[in-house]
Motif scaffolding. Structure first.
Motif, PDB file in Angstrom:
ATOM      1  N   GLY A  76      -4.871 -17.303  11.598  1.00  0.00           N
ATOM      2  CA  GLY A  76      -5.293 -17.106  10.218  1.00  0.00           C
ATOM      3  C   GLY A  76      -6.193 -15.899  10.057  1.00  0.00           C
ATOM      4  O   GLY A  76      -6.094 -15.151   9.071  1.00  0.00           O
ATOM      5  N   LEU A  77      -7.078 -15.672  11.014  1.00  0.00           N
ATOM      6  CA  LEU A  77      -7.982 -14.527  10.944  1.00  0.00           C
ATOM      7  C   LEU A  77      -7.263 -13.207  11.200  1.00  0.00           C
ATOM      8  O   LEU A  77      -7.616 -12.173  10.615  1.00  0.00           O
ATOM      9  N   ILE A  78      -6.255 -13.234  12.080  1.00  0.00           N
ATOM     10  CA  ILE A  78      -5.614 -11.980  12.503  1.00  0.00           C
ATOM     11  C   ILE A  78      -4.382 -11.670  11.672  1.00  0.00           C
ATOM     12  O   ILE A  78      -4.206 -10.556  11.164  1.00  0.00           O
ATOM     13  N   PRO A  88      -5.554 -10.267  -3.593  1.00  0.00           N
ATOM     14  CA  PRO A  88      -5.922 -11.509  -4.287  1.00  0.00           C
ATOM     15  C   PRO A  88      -6.371 -12.579  -3.295  1.00  0.00           C
ATOM     16  O   PRO A  88      -6.022 -12.538  -2.111  1.00  0.00           O
ATOM     17  N   PRO A  89      -7.137 -13.556  -3.765  1.00  0.00           N
ATOM     18  CA  PRO A  89      -7.530 -14.660  -2.875  1.00  0.00           C
ATOM     19  C   PRO A  89      -6.348 -15.570  -2.581  1.00  0.00           C
ATOM     20  O   PRO A  89      -5.338 -15.560  -3.300  1.00  0.00           O
ATOM     21  N   VAL A  90      -6.482 -16.345  -1.520  1.00  0.00           N
ATOM     22  CA  VAL A  90      -5.436 -17.304  -1.141  1.00  0.00           C
ATOM     23  C   VAL A  90      -5.766 -18.638  -1.794  1.00  0.00           C
ATOM     24  O   VAL A  90      -6.816 -19.232  -1.538  1.00  0.00           O
ATOM     25  N   ALA A 148      -9.116 -18.567   5.320  1.00  0.00           N
ATOM     26  CA  ALA A 148      -8.404 -17.773   4.320  1.00  0.00           C
ATOM     27  C   ALA A 148      -9.376 -17.302   3.246  1.00  0.00           C
ATOM     28  O   ALA A 148     -10.314 -18.022   2.880  1.00  0.00           O
ATOM     29  N   PRO A 149      -9.182 -16.098   2.737  1.00  0.00           N
ATOM     30  CA  PRO A 149     -10.114 -15.576   1.713  1.00  0.00           C
ATOM     31  C   PRO A 149     -10.046 -16.381   0.419  1.00  0.00           C
ATOM     32  O   PRO A 149      -8.965 -16.697  -0.081  1.00  0.00           O
ATOM     33  N   TYR A 188       3.870  -9.954   2.077  1.00  0.00           N
ATOM     34  CA  TYR A 188       4.453 -11.278   2.316  1.00  0.00           C
ATOM     35  C   TYR A 188       3.998 -12.255   1.225  1.00  0.00           C
ATOM     36  O   TYR A 188       2.866 -12.172   0.717  1.00  0.00           O
ATOM     37  N   SER A 189       4.872 -13.179   0.882  1.00  0.00           N
ATOM     38  CA  SER A 189       4.512 -14.234  -0.058  1.00  0.00           C
ATOM     39  C   SER A 189       3.381 -15.084   0.531  1.00  0.00           C
ATOM     40  O   SER A 189       3.383 -15.396   1.726  1.00  0.00           O
ATOM     41  N   GLN A 190       2.414 -15.456  -0.316  1.00  0.00           N
ATOM     42  CA  GLN A 190       1.309 -16.285   0.168  1.00  0.00           C
ATOM     43  C   GLN A 190       1.814 -17.623   0.705  1.00  0.00           C
ATOM     44  O   GLN A 190       1.312 -18.123   1.714  1.00  0.00           O
ATOM     45  N   ARG A 191       2.798 -18.206   0.028  1.00  0.00           N
ATOM     46  CA  ARG A 191       3.317 -19.500   0.480  1.00  0.00           C
ATOM     47  C   ARG A 191       3.977 -19.375   1.849  1.00  0.00           C
ATOM     48  O   ARG A 191       3.752 -20.208   2.736  1.00  0.00           O
TER      49      ARG A 191
END
Length: 659
Positions: free
Chosen positions: A139-141, A485-487, A470-471, A151-154
């Motif tokens: 998740g961090l990388i 944008p945020p997740v 996640a941000p 990429y799509s967030q989903r």
């Protein structure tokens, strides 16, 4: 009222303790306190239901021995070893190197970053075995990079969360270790049984990304050319792999041809991999330009973790090491890799040891609480209540598996897998055995089920781990300078749903095809030309003695086969045993059918051993007075009076005759 409570104490105890756990009380304390409370209640109510409650105060003396049994469990010793190995690798930057390198390798194709996340998730699972470490690292990388390139967030969040849960089912999973211990099966068998399903899950995950890359390519774009820092050079990598395979085959058939099969395989593989690794290192350090930058980087980054996987799993599968020994070697190997990469310092070592100690103490206290709970639950016939409840389900073993899958899935959304393994699995294992369910098969089904529950919204642990890194607000990308944008939490939940569907299909496939787990138990067919050893026959067939020996002539032994022809037994140049009995052809006083001389006793100075006739008279009352002791037996035994119907005399100076 008291009788009603006494007769239903088992379901009351089970439901109340589970409710306390779901509310959020500490697991170890809830189990231990619940066990002690209902122990006191059971002793008080034992007179109301003496046939159902078997609790008494001296039974508490068994608790110390049960606790010491946990501490002396060699299987659970693998838990701190594998935990320490995973933490060292995660904190030494291995995940970052793997994601960057494999992302560059698959970058030119659509969905390349998603493929990289899935494959790195599988590698991290095979080296760390810890879900939290895998999900947080990727998740961090990976998440910022996947967001950066559209990429799509989903898709991004679902792929990361699902790939992190692979640590639940890919060996050396901590879930499989604990499951094997609670089911009473070999950890090695559990690892081998889970390998095929785990590889199929990885392949289906990649198939899902491939489907998206064809049907919805805008959701999984490829890396732009300016982001491919290592350039091309896939052909160079393929040539190195082909050369390594050739070296392996040559070494296997020539250099190590005289070794055992396991040693031969390991030695040949080590030789091939070591040569490829040394070539890549020399190419990078000396600037030889033999290999492309991409090929050199992929080999240098991939071979150390793959070698560690082989050091752990390969030695277990080949029977060289036990799982505990494999975990110890993996811990040493992880420390060595971190040291060679100059990423091992005192801070990393200390934090890894502290986290390992915390997790080990957590497991130990849950086990102690579960033992207290189990002693009381079995004492009030809770196992019989649960067994009668589940055995009466329609559908037999498939009905049982269906209901257990639903129960474990629901509990897995609220409870950690350690809690489910230590509380529920010991109660379900005897019922599964009664239904004829293989416990390794059952354990793998439960493992995949727990993996699925880690993904299930709104309580899936993997989703929580990803949400924590996640941000949550807008952020500016340092590379492109764009505002990202945020997740959203909803995107994480929606992204996990396709992978949950894949997991459920995998559970149904394993239930329908047990061979995917039990493939290692199939009997191997003998090779052509191999020597087969058959156990000797004990009945010997008609007219033959056991182990291929001649017949002893005991009563009831047929003298000839069904066609009436006489089959003489082989003599082996030994005198006949003259055991008497019908059909032996050697009864006393009866000449042989061919007119030859009568049978004589063996030439050892002993009387003939006859098994026919009445039981021996060893000095009891007889119809005739005792006769004086006879002299040493002659070659032909004298007439004993059997023909006149008299009881033979007893000669105590001679061995008894069994007539």
């Amino acid at each position: 009222m008291l009788e009603l409570i006494a007769h239903n104490l088992a379901p009351i105890m089970f439901i109340s303790v589970m409710a306390m756990l779901l509310i959020g009380y500490p697991v170890a304390l809830t189990l231990a306190a619940g066990g002690l409370f209902y122990f006191v209640a059971g002793v008080a109510l034992s007179s109301s239901a003496p046939g159902e409650i078997h609790l008494f105060w001296p039974l508490l003396n068994a608790q110390p021995e049960r606790v010491f049994g946990i501490m002396s469990n060699d299987t659970l010793l693998a838990v701190p070893f594998f935990t320490f190995m995973g933490l060292i690798l995660e904190r030494s930057g291995m995940a970052e190197d793997l994601l960057d390198t494999i992302g560059q390798l698959f970058g030119p194709i659509r969905g390349g970053l998603a493929y990289a996340v899935i494959l790195v998730g599988a590698l991290l699972a095979a080296t760390t075995g810890v879900v939290a470490a895998s999900v947080i690292a990727m998740g961090l990388i990976s998440l910022p990079i996947m967001q950066r390139y559209g990429y799509s967030q989903r898709v991004a969040t679902g792929t990361i969360a699902a790939s992190g849960t692979l640590a639940q089912i890919i060996p050396p999973s901590l879930v499989l270790i604990v499951m094997a211990d609670q089911l009473g099966v070999s950890v090695g068998d559990m690892y081998i049984g889970a390998m095929w399903p785990a590889l199929i899950i990885v392949a289906v995950y990649c198939g899902y990304i491939f489907t998206l890359s064809i049907t919805r390519p805008e959701l999984v774009p490829s890396l732009p050319p300016e982001a491919r820092t290592l350039g091309g050079g896939v052909i160079s990598l393929i040539l190195v792999l082909a050369g390594a395979v050739a070296v392996y085959l040559v070494a296997h058939d020539t250099i190590f041809a005289d070794m055992r099969d396991e040693t031969r395989l390991v030695s040949s593989a080590v030789t091939a991999v070591l040569l490829a690794y040394l070539l890549a290192v020399a190419n990078q350090l000396l600037g030889l330009s033999i290999l492309s930058r991409l090929a050199s980087q992929v080999i240098i980054v991939l071979i150390p973790p793959l070698a560690l996987v082989f050091l752990v799993l390969g030695t277990i599968f080949l029977g060289i090491a036990t799982p505990t020994e494999g975990g110890a070697m993996g811990a040493v190997g992880a420390v060595s890799l971190a040291f060679l990469k100059r990423r091992l310092d005192f801070k990393t070592l200390r934090s890894s040891v502290e986290a390992t100690t915390t997790l080990s103490a957590f497991v130990m206290f849950i086990l102690i609480g579960a033992r207290v709970f189990g002693l009381t639950f079995y004492g009030i016939n809770g196992n019989i209540w649960l067994e009668s409840l589940l055995l009466e389900l329609p559908g037999g073993e498939y009905g049982f598996l269906f209901v257990v899958t639903i129960i474990v899935f629901i509990l897995g959304c609220f409870l950690d897998f350690f809690e489910i393994a230590f509380i529920l699995v010991p109660l379900l294992a005897p019922i599964a055995q009664k239904l004829g369910i293989d416990l390794v098969w059952f354990g793998v089904i439960l493992g995949i089920n727990l993996q699925t529950s880690f993904l299930t919204p709104p309580f899936g642990f993997s989703l929580f781990y990803l949400r924590s890194v996640a941000p949550t607000r807008e952020w500016r990308d340092a590379v492109t300078g764009r505002l990202m944008p945020p997740v959203r939490t909803g995107a994480i939940y929606w992204g996990s749903l396709p992978f949950i569907g894949i997991q459920f299909l995998m559970i149904l496939l394993i239930i329908a095809v047990p061979y995917l787990v039990l493939h290692y138990k199939t009997e191997a067919k003998p090779l052509e030309g191999a020597i087969e050893f058959a156990p000797p026959s004990f009945d010997g067939g008609a007219g033959n003695g056991g182990f291929g020996l001649p017949p002893l002539g005991a009563p009831g032994t047929p003298a000839s086969p069904s066609n009436g022809a006489t089959v003489p037994a082989p003599s082996f140049d030994l005198p006949p045993l003259n055991l008497g009995g019908p059909g032996s052809g050697a009864s006393e006083g009866t000449p042989p059918a061919d007119g030859g001389s009568s049978s004589t006793a063996p030439a050892m100075g002993l009387p003939p051993l006859t098994l026919g006739g009445p039981p021996p008279a060893l000095g009891g009352p007889t119809d005739t007075p005792p006769q004086p002791a006879a002299a040493a037996p002659a070659q032909n035994p004298p007439d004993t009076g059997q023909s006149s119907g008299q009881t033979p005399p007893v000669d105590l100076s001679q061995p008894p005759s069994f007539n």
